[in-house]
Design an enzyme around this catalytic site. Sequence first.
Site, PDB file in Angstrom:
ATOM      1  N   GLY A   1      -3.100   0.636   6.846  1.00  0.00           N
ATOM      2  CA  GLY A   1      -3.883   0.762   5.789  1.00  0.00           C
ATOM      3  C   GLY A   1      -5.240   1.062   6.187  1.00  0.00           C
TER       4      GLY A   1
ATOM      5  CD  GLU B   1      -2.385   4.750   5.703  1.00  0.00           C
ATOM      6  OE1 GLU B   1      -2.257   3.825   5.352  1.00  0.00           O
ATOM      7  OE2 GLU B   1      -1.297   5.667   5.493  1.00  0.00           O
TER       8      GLU B   1
ATOM      9  CD  GLU C   1       0.939   2.253   8.717  1.00  0.00           C
ATOM     10  OE1 GLU C   1       1.049   2.687  10.048  1.00  0.00           O
ATOM     11  OE2 GLU C   1       0.168   2.409   8.118  1.00  0.00           O
TER      12      GLU C   1
END
Length: 570
Positions: free
Chosen positions: A100, A103, A123
């Site tokens: 994240g 991201e 992930e």
Amino acid sequence: MVVNITRDGDIAVVTVDNPPVNALGQALRQGLWDAVATLDAAADVRAVVLICAGRTFIAGADVTEFGKPPVPPHLPDLVDRIEGAAKPWVAAIHGSALGGGLEVAMGCRFRVALESAALGLPEVGLGIVPGASGTVRTPRLVGVAAAVDLVTTGRPVKAERARAMGLVDAVVTGDLRSAAVAFARTAREAPLPLPVSARPVTAPDAVWWEDQRVAIAARAKGELAPLRALDCLRVAAERPFAEALAHERATFLALRGSDQAAALRHIFFAERAAPRPAHVTAAPRPLRSAVVVGGGVRGAGLASALRSAGLSVVLVADDDAAVLRGPQTGGPSAGAMAELIGDADLVIVAAEAPVATPAVLDRLGGMCRADAILAVPSGAGDPHRTAEPVPIPARVLGLNLFGPTAGVALLEIVPTPATGPDTLATGFALARALGRTPVQTGLGGGSIGHRLRRRTRAAAEDLIRQGLAPATVDAAMRAYGFALGPFEAWDGSDPVHVGAMPGQGTPGRADLSDADIAARLTAAMAEEGRALLAEGIALRSSDIDLVAVHGHGYPRWRGGPMFEAGRQVL
Ligand code: T1G
């Protein structure tokens, strides 16, 4: 405050401070969500730098939240909000931008990284796929081929490689904050690039995707997430952004609750807890120099790993170590050896028998400096028999080195009853220096790894007695996800049975499926694990799983024998 805003002229600096790794818990997501509105409303702010305090940029979603229902603001929405901000955001990356965190950085208009930084989407290592546009924005930044490698392997890339592939816009040295502010100020003088979600992506043909699928399936061996990540990347290359984002989110939510994700989170937290057991409170002794005695390939590997950790290391070859058994012709004299040994903080006997005999260890113990640590192989026996004659038993520690060093991620630490607390703490520090996961194993009953291996072998031999062929058993365990079956992995040491392999009774039984075989052997491992816990040989159930995964090739995405047995009970 997990998010605070300062100003550097017309550049706003948003600093995230959420130790230990700036994970994107709900409070941090809310703080960033609010910061977008605040800065959009600030007329004199022309650009925003997003930077983190502490040792790293945002290292991902908060894995501790995974077992709970997602709470808004949801991460994909936050990434879209940053991307759509009225002022361009510049991510300033140090340490690791992972999951994240990357991201969020891809939602920014620019990314600037310290040359020591790493960026990745790990992930799949947690049994999931990126859940906040990682499979949709990455191909728009680095192209589909590089995105497939990043996302389906989970391997991070260093800053310079990230710049070369287009993942970051600039690599900087020195003070990250001032470099990022300067970058932002300059960027405002030129037309802005398109937001990442609006950038084009070139879709490879179906043959290319099939080649990728075959290669990943062969590598994944039953693990779901890598193939589902590939599927998301193909949708991202062939469908509109919004549709691909919805597909990714649905895939992420489906995998997040899967058994494989639960198993991989179990190993993730077990690995992080292993180096810091609550009962190891003493300060480790300083490790600046080491002598590695014998051990052939294993000894050389240990010496190399210790040198990489910054220790000065002398490696004594097996032949030269012979002088420890008594006067020899050739090789270093006992006096020279004593001088060498007496100067080291740590003496590791990597050789097994016949070099590491009690008499040799007794001589070695007499040569060690009074405050040095003598680490001896525990193997099948235990170092207790070794520690007795040694002048300073408190300094003796058993180690189970698990074969040649390359690629072995585990170090079993076997304290004797006399081992001092600082010596034990130094064993854990040694594991960190060797880049291995430490597991403390009890005394007398042999190491956890040794007991698991013998029990698995005994259970496999029971199947042979029932008429199955060794190759059948090995194939079934490989199909279950093991690197090698029990007969393939056996190194021939201390055979469980006496004499030759038990004769095969009735012709090969066809009624045991691969699943039945795997269930028998993994149940036997779990039963041995329960015995190890009852005997105090293993301190924690998760340690047994770590030994199985790191020492015996137990498929990581199944979590280990104790984890699996626990799931079956639930
Ligand atoms: N969430 C919560 N806690 C974490 C964490 C995380 N992501 N990562 C680490 N910790 C804790 C860890 O348990 C330990 O806690 C402390 O931080 C130090 O960790 C939407 C859904 C960042 C390279 O997989 O790789 O984002 O024991 O000992 O050696 O697509 O931690 O001190 O109490 O490992 O310096 C993706 C996992 C998540 C990164 C630092 N991110 N972490 O290594 O410290 S999924 C990851 C790491 C995701 C999105 C998806 C490493 C590190 P404690 P440590 P380190």
